[in-house]
Design a protein around this motif. Structure first.
Motif, short mmCIF file in Angstrom:
data_model
loop_
_atom_site.label_atom_id
_atom_site.label_comp_id
_atom_site.label_asym_id
_atom_site.label_seq_id
_atom_site.Cartn_x
_atom_site.Cartn_y
_atom_site.Cartn_z
N ARG B 45 0.89 -1.18 0.00
CA ARG B 45 0.00 0.00 0.00
C ARG B 45 0.91 1.21 0.00
O ARG B 45 1.89 1.26 0.73
CB ARG B 45 -0.87 0.03 1.26
N TRP B 46 0.56 2.18 -0.83
CA TRP B 46 1.37 3.39 -0.89
C TRP B 46 0.41 4.57 -0.89
O TRP B 46 0.06 5.09 -1.95
CB TRP B 46 2.24 3.38 -2.15
N ASP B 60 -3.44 -8.50 0.72
CA ASP B 60 -4.60 -7.65 1.04
C ASP B 60 -5.25 -7.02 -0.20
O ASP B 60 -6.47 -6.99 -0.32
CB ASP B 60 -4.20 -6.52 1.99
N ASN B 61 -4.41 -6.51 -1.10
CA ASN B 61 -4.96 -5.85 -2.30
C ASN B 61 -5.77 -6.83 -3.13
O ASN B 61 -6.85 -6.50 -3.63
CB ASN B 61 -3.84 -5.26 -3.15
N ASN B 64 -8.95 -7.77 -1.25
CA ASN B 64 -9.91 -6.65 -1.33
C ASN B 64 -10.60 -6.64 -2.68
O ASN B 64 -11.81 -6.43 -2.77
CB ASN B 64 -9.15 -5.34 -1.10
N ASP B 70 -17.61 -4.35 -7.17
CA ASP B 70 -17.21 -3.56 -8.34
C ASP B 70 -16.23 -4.34 -9.20
O ASP B 70 -16.36 -4.40 -10.42
CB ASP B 70 -16.54 -2.24 -7.91
N TYR B 258 -6.63 1.92 -14.32
CA TYR B 258 -6.25 3.34 -14.48
C TYR B 258 -6.96 4.19 -13.44
O TYR B 258 -6.37 5.05 -12.78
CB TYR B 258 -6.60 3.77 -15.91
N LYS B 259 -8.26 3.92 -13.29
CA LYS B 259 -9.07 4.72 -12.36
C LYS B 259 -8.59 4.55 -10.92
O LYS B 259 -8.36 5.52 -10.21
CB LYS B 259 -10.53 4.26 -12.49
N PHE B 264 -7.88 7.41 -8.04
CA PHE B 264 -8.01 7.26 -6.59
C PHE B 264 -6.62 7.24 -5.93
O PHE B 264 -6.52 7.25 -4.71
CB PHE B 264 -8.74 5.96 -6.23
N PHE B 265 -5.60 7.14 -6.73
CA PHE B 265 -4.21 7.06 -6.26
C PHE B 265 -3.97 5.93 -5.28
O PHE B 265 -3.21 6.05 -4.35
CB PHE B 265 -3.74 8.41 -5.70
N ASP B 266 -4.66 4.82 -5.52
CA ASP B 266 -4.41 3.61 -4.76
C ASP B 266 -3.51 2.74 -5.64
O ASP B 266 -3.96 1.84 -6.34
CB ASP B 266 -5.75 2.91 -4.46
N ARG B 269 -3.49 -1.25 -5.22
CA ARG B 269 -4.68 -1.94 -5.75
C ARG B 269 -4.68 -1.86 -7.28
O ARG B 269 -5.04 -2.82 -7.95
CB ARG B 269 -5.94 -1.32 -5.15
#
Lengths: 439, 297
Positions: B45-46, B60-61, B64, B70, B258-259, B264-266, B269
């Protein structure tokens, strides 16, 4: 042959090594040049500023290079710039929805370090507009660009029609007037719809952030005492009574809109207003942006404007300074200039839009325009601007909201049982937001 | 072949190996490094929007994503798009390629015309389709009005939007399939057809027992390329025509990656979505290869 091949490999490796050594050598810092690079986009206000730029450059000796990027993609570019030790961008235009994500990175300069809040206010900046852009007591930009307001466009010929007036009186026992409350809007839109018109043109797309359904649901939820997510209390409010009531209202209103209300973008909306019709039916009202007002004299049907029925979200764009830029002070001079009376007046008249300075509002040339009061009353005057979610996850929360709203609008029971549909999709949104916040 | 003393490699092999080393080095930098970085990122996670550093979160990613409605919807959309569009492109491409093998008047002009969609830049083609599908001013609804069809919400109806994207994609990519299969058809020795005719084979028997087996290699390559393309590179068409909407109706894995990654800058993920995309396309290619080898037997 083997030796030639070995030689080639050695030369390539040596060249790569030499390049690596060269770029890793500490360099003497070059004197900071007076050339700044700003991530910029396109539009009438941007053209106006560009036209005035030689004036700024002569006054300050600072050269401004604009890097034109489509507005929706600026944030992607900025994130990379903020991670870079040698940024190529010193300042950027920034939109209100993206501001929380960028503010949270700590990569933007707090404008209050250059000019205190009281000084901004004493210079004439609207306090409510500044506070809309404050994050943990810091201000990263001022809405000198955009600040477009949504207003109600209505057909003067239809509202003046004796036949329609009589029909309205017969049906409701009252006069047909331009609506001023959501309840009146629903009634009038239904009336026109029953008479064979499109009651109201709604641009309620769920795929465009900053427009469409985003401009309806959160302010309406706010109007009915609900919300989406409360940053202060960290409470999810999207399925509160007021929020459900807001969506139920929108589901009802959508029945009297054009069939493409979930699809239409700005172009389609503009065309519909200019032609006074859409999908082969005459249009009675439209909820649209203030920039369309100057086009009305060219429309095929007579239109006028009035205050938006419900409040609205901030549509604020301004110039922010990147913290890792070595030219922050030069960018500040540019920021200060873009917020000056002359520039704000020019950009206000170029669109038209809500000015961010009261002295611009009170300027005789600006004040003489009919639209000023309509816009300002719709945007912070009679109708308060609805605060946005100031959370680093705001974009993802709004995205989830748009998705669930779409489910609501396209639900087969939306017309027959709007309350149940609203409750169901907003309960689902609650789960989405809980997951986003938790993750 | 002379072996270099003390080395298992022949001299020629050694030269070859050394010759490709620079290219391999560049590939390692521009291809493998990002790939391994992406793998690493997918286990981390960053939260850059929170100003925090990267840390590892194990699976985790992935967990999730697989528990997210979705993501399941997006994965389903991508699979549906691939298994619908690729066979359509294949059959249309094969049909057109077979047509081109016939001696028809104006064949060259016909071939050029059929190849045009492939020449147009995907974004331009997508823009053209977006206007074509437009409800009020679009050519499609206008043309359909002549046969009494009421205007259709091509891109904003959740039940239609995906088919609209598939039609646009099929239009754009069928020429690729056609040309590659046409090239394959040209390589089939004429003697095979002559022998089949002498043996009294019908047109269908010739197609089934001569043409199709001879096309096997080309066909597998074409299907593999298009499957990978459809699964991993479906971006421009969807982004321009529907933007992934309405709702999540046409949201596909590349757009979702991309989204999540850049809106979302995740990043973790987003990287995990890319890895899953890669794994799924690898599985699809493996299925095609297994089918090909069983066909060979």
């Amino acid at each position: 042959m083997v030796w030639i091949a070995i030689l080639v490999v050695i030369i390539v490796i040596a060249a790569l090594g030499a390049y690596w050594w060269y770029i890793s050598q500490p360099t003497t810092p070059a004197p900071v040049s007076k050339v700044i690079s700003i991530a910029w986009t396109e539009g009438p206000e941007f053209d106006f500023i560009q036209g005035k730029l030689p004036q700024f450059q002569t006054q300050t000796g600072i050269t401004v290079n604009f890097q034109k990027i489509p507005r929706a993609h600026i944030i992607e570019r900025l994130m990379l710039e903020m991670l870079s030790p040698t940024p190529t961008i010193d300042g950027t235009v920034l939109y209100v929805l993206e501001a929380p994500s960028l503010a949270a990175t700590g990569g933007l300069v707090d404008l209050y370090t250059y000019k205190s809040k009281s000084k901004w206010i004493s210079e004439g900046f609207y306090q409510d507009q500044l506070e809309m852009l404050e994050f943990n007591g810091s201000l990263y930009y001022v809405p000198s660009l955009w600040n477009g307001a949504l207003i109600l466009f209505y057909r003067t010929d239809l509202f003046a029609s004796t036949t329609l007036k009589q029909a309205f009186r017969t049906q409701y026992g009252e006069d047909l007037t331009v609506p001023t409350t959501p309840e009146q809007l629903l009634k009038v839109a239904k009336f026109f719809n029953d008479q064979g018109y499109i009651g109201i043109h709604l641009q309620m797309t769920t795929s465009e952030m900053g427009a469409g359904a985003y401009t309806f649901y959160p302010p309406l939820a706010f109007y009915y005492g609900g919300g989406i997510y409360n940053d202060t209390t960290a409470k999810i409010t999207c399925n509160s009574t007021g929020s459900v009531q807001a969506l139920e209202y929108l589901l009802n209103l959508a029945q009297y809109a054009q069939p493409t209300y979930l699809e239409d973008g700005t172009f389609e909306a503009q065309t519909a207003v200019m032609q006074g019709q859409t999908g082969g039916k005459q249009l009675a009202m439209a909820d649209q942006w203030s920039y369309m007002y100057p086009m009305l004299p060219d429309a095929t049907q007579p239109w006028n404007i009035s205050e938006r029925i419900f409040p609205q979200q901030p549509d604020m764009l301004g110039v922010a300074i990147l913290k890792n830029s070595p030219k922050k002070d030069y960018v500040w001079q540019f920021v200060n200039w873009t917020n000056s009376f002359e520039i704000v007046k020019g950009t206000t008249l170029a669109t038209p839009k809500a000015p961010c300075r009261s002295d611009v509002t009170n300027d005789p040339e600006v004040r003489s325009n009919y639209w000023v009061n309509v816009i300002l009353n719709s945007y912070g005057g009679h109708k308060k601007i609805t605060p946005t979610i100031k959370n680093p996850h705001a974009t993802e929360i709004y995205e989830a909201m748009m998705k669930r709203l779409h489910e609501g609008f396209t639900d087969p029971d939306a017309r027959t049982n709007p309350h149940a549909v609203a409750q169901r999709v907003l309960d689902a949104l609650y789960e989405d937001i809980a997951r986003i916040i938790k993750y | 072949m002379r072996k270099i003393s003390g080395s298992p490699l022949t001299k020629e092999a050694m030269i070859g190996f050394l010759m490709v080393t620079p290219a391999l080095a560049i590939l390692a930098i521009v291809y493998f490094y990002p790939l391994f970085y992406n793998v690493d990122l997918s286990f981390s996670r960053w939260p850059i929007t929170e100003g925090l550093s990267k840390y590892y979160v194990g699976l985790d990613n992935y967990q999730n994503l697989f528990t997210s409605g979705d993501f399941q919807k997006v994965l389903g959309n991508t699979v549906f798009f691939t298994v619908t569009s690729v066979p359509l492109e294949f059959f249309l491409g094969l049909g057109l390629a077979l047509l081109l093998t016939k001696e028809i008047k104006g064949k060259n002009a016909f071939t050029t015309l059929l190849s045009l969609p492939m020449i147009v830049a995907p974004v331009i083609a997508a823009l053209a389709w977006r206007w074509f599908y437009q409800f009020d001013f679009g050519a499609l609804n206008y043309l359909l009005s002549f046969v009494g069809v009421k205007p259709i919400l091509w891109v904003s109806d959740v039940n239609i939007a995906m088919y609209s994207v598939i039609i646009a994609d099929v239009w754009t990519t069928t020429p690729f399939m056609m040309l590659i299969l046409y090239a394959g058809l040209q390589m089939i020795p004429i003697q095979l057809y002559e022998a089949a005719k002498i043996d009294g084979a019908s047109q269908w028997q010739i197609f089934w027992h001569v043409t199709l087996p001879s096309l096997r290699t080309v066909l597998v390559v074409a299907l593999m390329i298009r499957t990978i393309d459809a699964f991993t590179k479906l971006f421009d068409m969807v982004y321009v025509i529907t933007g992934g909407g309405p709702g999540y109706a046409t949201q596909v894995l590349p757009i979702y990656a991309y989204k999540v990654g850049l809106n979302f800058f995740d990043l973790g993920r987003g990287a995990a979505i890319s890895m899953i995309t890669l794994m799924f396309s690898a599985i699809m290619v493996a299925v095609i290869l297994i089918a090909r080898s069983s066909w060979r037997k």
